[in-house]
Write a protein that holds these residues in place. Sequence first.
Motif, PDB file in Angstrom:
ATOM      1  N   HIS A 145       0.837  -1.126   0.080  1.00  0.00           N
ATOM      2  CA  HIS A 145       0.014   0.109   0.029  1.00  0.00           C
ATOM      3  C   HIS A 145       0.918   1.283  -0.040  1.00  0.00           C
ATOM      4  O   HIS A 145       2.060   1.043  -0.065  1.00  0.00           O
ATOM      5  N   CYS A 180      -4.539   5.907   0.285  1.00  0.00           N
ATOM      6  CA  CYS A 180      -3.605   4.742  -0.339  1.00  0.00           C
ATOM      7  C   CYS A 180      -3.282   5.232  -1.552  1.00  0.00           C
ATOM      8  O   CYS A 180      -4.241   5.357  -2.622  1.00  0.00           O
ATOM      9  N   GLU A 182      -1.168   3.474  -3.640  1.00  0.00           N
ATOM     10  CA  GLU A 182      -0.806   2.341  -4.430  1.00  0.00           C
ATOM     11  C   GLU A 182      -1.871   1.351  -4.851  1.00  0.00           C
ATOM     12  O   GLU A 182      -2.424   0.748  -4.024  1.00  0.00           O
ATOM     13  N   TYR A 183      -1.997   1.056  -5.921  1.00  0.00           N
ATOM     14  CA  TYR A 183      -3.176   0.033  -6.561  1.00  0.00           C
ATOM     15  C   TYR A 183      -3.045  -1.232  -5.394  1.00  0.00           C
ATOM     16  O   TYR A 183      -2.097  -1.905  -5.737  1.00  0.00           O
ATOM     17  N   CYS A 184      -4.065  -1.488  -4.920  1.00  0.00           N
ATOM     18  CA  CYS A 184      -3.796  -2.729  -3.971  1.00  0.00           C
ATOM     19  C   CYS A 184      -5.135  -3.698  -3.978  1.00  0.00           C
ATOM     20  O   CYS A 184      -5.269  -4.328  -3.137  1.00  0.00           O
ATOM     21  N   HIS A 188      -9.242  -0.510  -3.473  1.00  0.00           N
ATOM     22  CA  HIS A 188      -8.092   0.393  -3.125  1.00  0.00           C
ATOM     23  C   HIS A 188      -8.441   1.853  -3.194  1.00  0.00           C
ATOM     24  O   HIS A 188      -8.046   2.495  -2.442  1.00  0.00           O
ATOM     25  N   MET A 191      -9.716   2.713   0.002  1.00  0.00           N
ATOM     26  CA  MET A 191      -8.707   2.769   1.332  1.00  0.00           C
ATOM     27  C   MET A 191      -8.282   4.336   1.509  1.00  0.00           C
ATOM     28  O   MET A 191      -7.357   4.633   1.257  1.00  0.00           O
TER      29      MET A 191
HETATM   30 CU1  CUA Z   1      -4.135  -0.124  -0.250  1.00  0.00          CU
HETATM   31 CU2  CUA Z   1      -4.366   1.125  -2.483  1.00  0.00          CU
END
Ligand code: CUA
Length: 342
Positions: A145, A180, A182-184, A188, A191
């Motif tokens: 993340h 967040c 960062e693609y998670c 996502h 988040m």
């Molecule tokens: Cu955690 Cu995007």
Amino acid sequence: MQTPWIPFIPPSASTLSGKVDALYFYLVGVTVFFTLLIWGVLSYFVIKYRRRNTYEIPRPVAGSHKLETIWSVIPFIIAMTMFAWGAQVFFEQWRPPANAVEIYVVGKQWMWKIQHTTGQREINELHVPVGRKIKLIMTTEDVIHDFFIPAFRIKADVVPGRYTTLWFEATKAGRYHLFCAEYCGMNHSGMIGSVVALEPTEFDDWLSGNSSQQSPAVAGQQIYSTLGCVSCHGAAGEGGRGPALEGIFGKQVSLNNGQSIIADEAYIRESIVNPQAKLVNGFGPIMPTFQGQVSEEQLLQILAFIKSLQSEVPQAAGRRASPAAVPTSPAQVSAAGSPANR
Ligand code: CUA
């Protein structure tokens, strides 16, 4: 203040944000200046030197050392100002001050779990005081993340199996976005959360208003005894089979491969999940791994406990508690490696 629309520039609410903005606008300024200059000169030359007659032949140009020197040296100087200025901001951002208050952050699909050293827990919300330096120690339970507070101009990846840190000092009370970045996975975009910067007195009220929770250091101590760590790493190392842990945090440790290392967060975490990776000089590879037995949050709590050992046990007291020649300091730990002490 959170607005329903996305502002062109996020609010500026930390000691760093003004510096990042200044550098950013300097880069934009230089870029705009040269774009206009090149575009202007180009347009002027296109018109001035246009072909006026079908059979016109241009005058040959032999080149100019003076001109070439000027257009090499000036861009070099400009590039170096960007480098020096950028490096200065970078170093300030990535070197947390020693006196910062620590807060633990654990990322998880798809939420931010936060714990203060006094025990307060939060999810997708981070309360911080204005005017105090805060250091975040961050990791994740699953995927990568990225913790991003635009108003403070700070952002760092949160990586499984590692600790990353960020620090900031809020300058303005208010509620700010937490993303967040960062693609998670599927949620996502959900988040997200808020950073609530409070005046120091309000923050202290907020902290004491939630004080029924157990502090990470106390929770860590319980895990420490539940898992039986104490049988080898006793209060003052009386187990003797493992190195004593009082005062170890932040100190230099001699390893059995002749190297030495600073006992920081990453080293302690590694010593729990992969104990054979770096053995302390004089100790055998007898510790089992605790990988999978402790969650990332529990690891942070054990870490908080080990950190707390340094202030609570002064060296003299630690020595008194240990009956024999048991190592209580890194110096003694390395001395224990010699056959005489074994
Ligand atoms: Cu955690 Cu995007």
